[in-house]
Scaffold this motif. Structure first.
Motif, mmCIF file in Angstrom:
data_model
loop_
_atom_site.group_PDB
_atom_site.id
_atom_site.type_symbol
_atom_site.label_atom_id
_atom_site.label_comp_id
_atom_site.label_asym_id
_atom_site.label_seq_id
_atom_site.Cartn_x
_atom_site.Cartn_y
_atom_site.Cartn_z
ATOM 1 N N PRO A 1 0.015 0.456 -6.156
ATOM 2 C CA PRO A 1 -0.114 1.856 -5.783
ATOM 3 C C PRO A 1 1.122 2.632 -6.206
ATOM 4 O O PRO A 1 2.077 2.772 -5.458
ATOM 5 C CB PRO A 1 -0.240 1.789 -4.249
ATOM 6 C CG PRO A 1 0.488 0.553 -3.871
ATOM 7 C CD PRO A 1 0.301 -0.403 -5.027
ATOM 8 N N LEU A 2 1.158 3.124 -7.417
ATOM 9 C CA LEU A 2 2.351 3.753 -7.935
ATOM 10 C C LEU A 2 2.281 5.274 -7.963
ATOM 11 O O LEU A 2 3.294 5.917 -8.235
ATOM 12 C CB LEU A 2 2.636 3.250 -9.364
ATOM 13 C CG LEU A 2 2.981 1.767 -9.458
ATOM 14 C CD1 LEU A 2 3.184 1.378 -10.900
ATOM 15 C CD2 LEU A 2 4.222 1.451 -8.655
ATOM 16 N N LYS B 1 -1.448 -10.152 10.736
ATOM 17 C CA LYS B 1 -2.319 -9.116 10.188
ATOM 18 C C LYS B 1 -1.461 -8.035 9.539
ATOM 19 O O LYS B 1 -0.581 -7.483 10.188
ATOM 20 C CB LYS B 1 -3.178 -8.496 11.291
ATOM 21 C CG LYS B 1 -4.152 -9.468 11.896
ATOM 22 C CD LYS B 1 -4.977 -8.796 12.968
ATOM 23 C CE LYS B 1 -5.919 -9.802 13.600
ATOM 24 N NZ LYS B 1 -6.665 -9.225 14.710
ATOM 25 N N PRO B 2 -1.722 -7.714 8.280
ATOM 26 C CA PRO B 2 -0.969 -6.639 7.651
ATOM 27 C C PRO B 2 -1.344 -5.291 8.254
ATOM 28 O O PRO B 2 -2.377 -5.150 8.907
ATOM 29 C CB PRO B 2 -1.373 -6.708 6.175
ATOM 30 C CG PRO B 2 -2.660 -7.434 6.159
ATOM 31 C CD PRO B 2 -2.667 -8.331 7.375
ATOM 32 N N ALA B 3 -0.494 -4.310 8.025
ATOM 33 C CA ALA B 3 -0.759 -2.963 8.509
ATOM 34 C C ALA B 3 -2.077 -2.471 7.929
ATOM 35 O O ALA B 3 -2.421 -2.800 6.792
ATOM 36 C CB ALA B 3 0.383 -2.040 8.106
ATOM 37 N N PRO B 4 -2.833 -1.684 8.681
ATOM 38 C CA PRO B 4 -4.110 -1.186 8.146
ATOM 39 C C PRO B 4 -3.864 -0.296 6.935
ATOM 40 O O PRO B 4 -2.919 0.486 6.912
ATOM 41 C CB PRO B 4 -4.699 -0.390 9.307
ATOM 42 C CG PRO B 4 -3.574 -0.121 10.236
ATOM 43 C CD PRO B 4 -2.557 -1.200 10.009
ATOM 44 N N LEU C 1 8.593 3.048 0.430
ATOM 45 C CA LEU C 1 9.069 1.701 0.739
ATOM 46 C C LEU C 1 10.587 1.611 0.589
ATOM 47 O O LEU C 1 11.276 1.071 1.453
ATOM 48 C CB LEU C 1 8.376 0.674 -0.165
ATOM 49 C CG LEU C 1 8.751 -0.784 0.071
ATOM 50 C CD1 LEU C 1 8.464 -1.203 1.508
ATOM 51 C CD2 LEU C 1 7.996 -1.674 -0.894
ATOM 52 N N ALA C 2 11.105 2.174 -0.487
ATOM 53 C CA ALA C 2 12.562 2.166 -0.691
ATOM 54 C C ALA C 2 13.262 2.938 0.420
ATOM 55 O O ALA C 2 14.295 2.495 0.947
ATOM 56 C CB ALA C 2 12.909 2.746 -2.052
ATOM 57 N N ALA D 1 0.820 -1.209 0.000
ATOM 58 C CA ALA D 1 0.000 0.000 0.000
ATOM 59 C C ALA D 1 0.856 1.263 0.000
ATOM 60 O O ALA D 1 0.365 2.344 -0.264
ATOM 61 C CB ALA D 1 -0.920 0.006 1.214
ATOM 62 N N LEU D 2 2.148 1.111 0.310
ATOM 63 C CA LEU D 2 3.057 2.255 0.311
ATOM 64 C C LEU D 2 3.499 2.557 -1.110
ATOM 65 O O LEU D 2 3.589 1.659 -1.939
ATOM 66 C CB LEU D 2 4.294 1.934 1.158
ATOM 67 C CG LEU D 2 4.054 1.559 2.614
ATOM 68 C CD1 LEU D 2 5.358 1.133 3.267
ATOM 69 C CD2 LEU D 2 3.428 2.708 3.366
#
Length: 101
Positions: free
Chosen positions: A93-94, A79-82, A46-47, A40-41
């Motif tokens: 999500p680019l 559980k993944p991050a919300p 993320l990098a 989602a980031l």
């Protein structure tokens, strides 16, 4: 008399195996990003986060991250991050990321 070894075919087989292992590693890393919710980031964030983790010298923080990762893989924190905005399955999500420029 012994048959001579075909070094070229052996080298090609080793190169093919190395390529397969590298492709599997890249695929697994992508799956890990998705499983943790980090997909989602945007790519820049993320990098940056990964670069920060690599650059840190704080042993306590690294140990805490290692424990959190171990718990994730053991299913304790699966559980993944919300997510603030849900994307349809299969989309990336680019916007704002390095790939959208």
């Amino acid at each position: 008399m012994r048959k001579p070894r075909d070094f070229e075919s052996e080298l090609k087989a080793l190169a093919d195996k190395a390529k397969t292992l590298k492709e599997r590693r890249v695929r697994q890393l992508g799956e890990l990003v998705a499983a943790t919710g980090a997909d989602a980031l945007d790519a820049d964030m993320l990098a940056g986060a990964l670069l920060g983790v690599v650059a840190t010298k704080d042993a306590g923080a690294k140990e805490a991250w290692r424990k959190a990762g171990a718990a994730f893989f053991q299913g304790k924190a699966r559980k993944p991050a919300p997510r603030t905005e849900q994307k349809p399955e299969g989309t990336l999500p680019l916007e704002g990321g390095a790939a959208s420029r």
